[in-house]
Motif scaffolding. Structure first.
Motif, PDB file in Angstrom:
ATOM      1  N   LYS A  71     -14.174  32.262   6.856  1.00 19.54           N
ATOM      2  CA  LYS A  71     -14.569  31.058   6.537  1.00 19.54           C
ATOM      3  C   LYS A  71     -16.037  30.640   7.034  1.00 19.54           C
ATOM      4  CE  LYS A  71      -9.847  28.894   6.630  1.00 19.54           C
ATOM      5  NZ  LYS A  71      -8.785  28.134   7.343  1.00 19.54           N
ATOM      6  N   ARG A  74     -18.512  31.435   4.568  1.00 16.64           N
ATOM      7  CA  ARG A  74     -18.289  30.682   3.321  1.00 16.64           C
ATOM      8  C   ARG A  74     -18.399  29.391   3.455  1.00 16.64           C
ATOM      9  NH1 ARG A  74     -13.737  30.222   1.426  1.00 16.64           N
ATOM     10  NH2 ARG A  74     -14.463  30.056  -0.912  1.00 16.64           N
ATOM     11  N   SER A  81     -19.407  30.065  -0.913  1.00 14.13           N
ATOM     12  CA  SER A  81     -18.136  29.620  -1.197  1.00 14.13           C
ATOM     13  C   SER A  81     -17.700  29.544  -2.810  1.00 14.13           C
ATOM     14  CB  SER A  81     -17.999  27.966  -0.880  1.00 14.13           C
ATOM     15  OG  SER A  81     -18.761  27.264  -1.763  1.00 14.13           O
ATOM     16  N   HIS A  82     -18.641  29.862  -3.737  1.00 11.89           N
ATOM     17  CA  HIS A  82     -18.231  30.072  -5.140  1.00 11.89           C
ATOM     18  C   HIS A  82     -18.077  31.369  -5.481  1.00 11.89           C
ATOM     19  CE1 HIS A  82     -19.058  25.872  -6.196  1.00 11.89           C
ATOM     20  NE2 HIS A  82     -20.153  25.769  -5.314  1.00 11.89           N
ATOM     21  N   ALA A  84     -16.811  33.895  -3.553  1.00 12.52           N
ATOM     22  CA  ALA A  84     -15.628  34.665  -3.479  1.00 12.52           C
ATOM     23  C   ALA A  84     -14.694  33.893  -2.761  1.00 12.52           C
ATOM     24  CB  ALA A  84     -15.676  36.090  -2.664  1.00 12.52           C
ATOM     25  N   SER A  85     -13.023  33.943  -2.943  1.00 10.25           N
ATOM     26  CA  SER A  85     -12.467  33.214  -2.051  1.00 10.25           C
ATOM     27  C   SER A  85     -12.317  33.693  -0.549  1.00 10.25           C
ATOM     28  CB  SER A  85     -10.928  33.138  -2.745  1.00 10.25           C
ATOM     29  OG  SER A  85     -10.585  34.500  -2.694  1.00 10.25           O
ATOM     30  N   ASN A  86     -11.573  32.747   0.060  1.00 11.48           N
ATOM     31  CA  ASN A  86     -11.310  33.369   1.639  1.00 11.48           C
ATOM     32  C   ASN A  86     -10.352  34.483   1.483  1.00 11.48           C
ATOM     33  OD1 ASN A  86     -12.573  32.006   3.934  1.00 11.48           O
ATOM     34  ND2 ASN A  86     -10.721  32.573   4.677  1.00 11.48           N
ATOM     35  N   ALA A  87      -9.331  34.889   0.802  1.00 10.30           N
ATOM     36  CA  ALA A  87      -8.603  36.008   0.852  1.00 10.30           C
ATOM     37  C   ALA A  87      -9.572  36.838   0.382  1.00 10.30           C
ATOM     38  CB  ALA A  87      -7.499  35.554  -0.296  1.00 10.30           C
ATOM     39  N   THR A  88     -10.565  37.081  -0.845  1.00  8.08           N
ATOM     40  CA  THR A  88     -10.976  38.063  -1.222  1.00  8.08           C
ATOM     41  C   THR A  88     -12.261  38.575  -0.087  1.00  8.08           C
ATOM     42  OG1 THR A  88     -11.114  37.663  -3.533  1.00  8.08           O
ATOM     43  CG2 THR A  88     -12.705  38.938  -2.775  1.00  8.08           C
ATOM     44  N   ARG A 230     -19.683  35.760  -9.072  1.00  6.23           N
ATOM     45  CA  ARG A 230     -18.455  35.834  -8.788  1.00  6.23           C
ATOM     46  C   ARG A 230     -17.846  37.282  -8.266  1.00  6.23           C
ATOM     47  NH1 ARG A 230     -19.440  30.747 -10.014  1.00  6.23           N
ATOM     48  NH2 ARG A 230     -17.902  29.344 -10.231  1.00  6.23           N
ATOM     49  N   GLU A 233     -12.283  39.099  -9.201  1.00  2.06           N
ATOM     50  CA  GLU A 233     -10.857  38.408  -9.282  1.00  2.06           C
ATOM     51  C   GLU A 233     -11.231  36.856  -9.299  1.00  2.06           C
ATOM     52  OE1 GLU A 233      -7.834  39.293  -9.453  1.00  2.06           O
ATOM     53  OE2 GLU A 233      -8.516  41.155  -9.692  1.00  2.06           O
ATOM     54  N   GLU A 234     -12.283  36.381  -8.686  1.00  6.21           N
ATOM     55  CA  GLU A 234     -12.657  34.901  -8.783  1.00  6.21           C
ATOM     56  C   GLU A 234     -13.474  34.779 -10.124  1.00  6.21           C
ATOM     57  OE1 GLU A 234     -12.961  36.867  -5.849  1.00  6.21           O
ATOM     58  OE2 GLU A 234     -11.477  35.470  -4.981  1.00  6.21           O
TER      59      GLU A 234
END
Length: 498
Positions: A71, A74, A81-82, A84-88, A230, A233-234
């Motif tokens: 976090k 990001r 923040s755009h 990749a997700s936090n999970a990725t 991105r 996955e995102e």
């Protein structure tokens, strides 16, 4: 760059939570036994080393530290923040911690170790710059018409698939069947070898499954979506969402119950065919079938002409989507609010129950206005009627019925609140009405939501063209009202004005 003290602490906690266990066993592990082994040792997100037969992962505390560390890279207002997700990002950081520090202790880590991890994360983000072109099958109009565009999304009918964009020929995409004589010869040779003839499938190797899915789901339209910067996955998720919002734009310019079923094939879509069989006690069977393909009764010439005439509206809504998807908007909050609202509108039209549909439509309005409460949504709606149409709360709308603007607004906001809080039944054929309040129908709420979404997109364009930069709903509504009053004053000053 150097890690902050907070990031250093989180990185240390991640390493402290790293754990390894042997998976060597005389008997092969089943999925269940391996899962039980890892759970018993509090190991999560494990990777298996087949050479050493060890599983390395993190405790729950370690996973949390990695998530918190991700976090920090990001920030909500940053470009990362755009990308990749936090999970990725957490998955990447976990892999780096394992590969870099598996033989290290927390106390042995140095500033160089932390700087190295920071550099690896920066490099990973720097690599997420590719523009990916995704293909998303959709159920749209049954007849083929020319391709059309909504911002970053271009819709092609399957038979007009631009194969050159993907480096294959049209003959590869649509292979021709073998002549009868060659097919017979191949069949004889295959029979002698104990095999069967396999005809070439459309789409070549890469596209065969996509086309199979499109055919199975009655989704002959391909949405081409260009997604910039991105992780994979995102990027796929962003293409799906962009397609949904582009479909919402098509629904916004094409009102009618026959347009409620347009959908992404990989999304939430109702079947296009329905068959019903029923029997009354002591009676005979009753059967029926329905073809629910969207726009089934609309001629292709009519559809094409309508899209051409609505091009200014599609362009306006496409600008909202393009700015949001590329994260380059000069008014990011307003553009994001519009895209979020359009998504809720599209979701609402897919609902079969009016109660749920109206709840989602009113949510679209709240999201559009960025209202934080029921009272806030009511006031924003009243403000929008005043700003855009010059109608106050006591003015009447829908002349055949004695309904004021305020009564309509209260009825809409109340319907959502009561349904979602369980005060009114959800599983009901009719939309409930508060005692002493005017009735509100799905059609009323859908019309109002559609009107607001279209008008707000056009007004955001005008707001930008006027050089306005304040990214707030209140500022936009105030500007719209000021412009309307100024135009009205000019009109009233003209000779002959009443």
């Amino acid at each position: 760059m150097t890690m902050t003290p907070e990031q250093v602490t989180l990185a240390r906690n991640a390493l402290a939570g790293m754990k390894a266990v042997s998976v060597a066993t005389p008997q092969p592990h089943s999925a269940e036994s391996l899962s039980e082994l890892l759970e018993r040792n509090d190991i999560h997100n494990a990777s298996i080393n087949l050479q050493t037969l060890t599983a390395t992962g993190f405790s729950r505390a370690g996973i949390k530290a990695i998530g918190d560390l991700a976090k920090t890279f990001r920030p909500a207002t940053g470009q990362n923040s755009h990308k990749a997700s936090n999970a990725t990002l957490s998955k990447f950081i976990a892999g780096e911690v394992i590969s870099r520090w598996q033989t290290s202790s927390v106390s042995s880590l140095t500033a160089a170790d932390f700087d190295g991890l920071h550099a690896a994360i920066d490099e990973w983000f720097a690599q997420q710059t590719a523009v990916r072109q995704h293909v998303v099958p959709c159920t749209l109009f049954p007849p083929p018409i020319d391709s059309f565009t909504v911002g970053p999304v271009t819709f092609y009918h399957l038979h007009d698939f631009p194969t050159e964009s993907f480096g294959i020929s049209r003959d590869e995409f649509w292979p021709k069947p073998l002549p009868p004589l060659k097919r017979w010869a191949r069949g004889m040779w295959a029979a002698l070898r104990g095999k069967r003839v396999i005809d070439p499938k459309p789409g070549g190797f890469q596209f065969a499954q996509l086309i199979d899915m499109a055919i199975q789901r009655h989704a002959p339209w391909m949405a081409f979506v260009e997604v910039p910067g991105r992780a994979k996955e995102e990027s796929i998720a962003a293409a799906d969402l962009a397609t949904d919002i582009a479909l919402a734009a098509v629904q916004l310019i094409s009102p009618g119950a026959d347009m409620r079923g347009i959908a992404r094939a990989t999304g939430r879509a109702a079947p296009v065919w329905r068959a019903d069989v029923s029997r009354e006690a002591g009676g005979g069977l009753s059967t029926g079938a329905q073809n629910r393909l969207p726009a089934l009764a609309r001629a292709p010439e009519l559809i094409a002409a309508h899209i051409a005439s609505a091009r200014p509206l599609l362009d306006s809504m496409g600008r909202r989507l393009s700015a949001y998807l590329a994260a380059t908007s000069p008014l990011p909050d307003l553009d994001e609010a519009w895209c979020n609202a359009a998504y809720w509108y599209h979701e609402a039209l897919a609902e079969s129950l009016d109660t749920v549909a109206v709840a989602k439509l009113e949510t679209a309005i709240e999201v559009l206005f960025r209202a934080e409460s029921m009272s806030g949504s009511k006031q924003r709606l009243l403000d929008s009627f005043d700003a855009i149409f010059g109608l106050t709360g006591s003015d009447q709308v829908n002349p055949p019925h004695p309904v004021t603007v305020e009564q309509l607004v209260v009825a809409i906001t109340t319907a959502r609140s009561r349904v979602l809080h369980g005060t009114w039944p959800t599983l009901h054929n009719d939309l409930p009405t508060a005692k002493g309040k005017p009735a509100v129908t799905y059609g009323d709420v859908e019309f109002l939501t559609r009107m607001l979404l279209v008008q707000f997109s056009l007004q955001i364009d005008a707001y930008l063209n006027a050089g306005k930069t304040e990214d707030a709903t209140e500022a936009l509504i105030a500007w719209i009202k000021a412009e309307r009053l100024a135009a009205q004053a000019v009109a009233n000053a003209l000779p002959g004005a009443v």
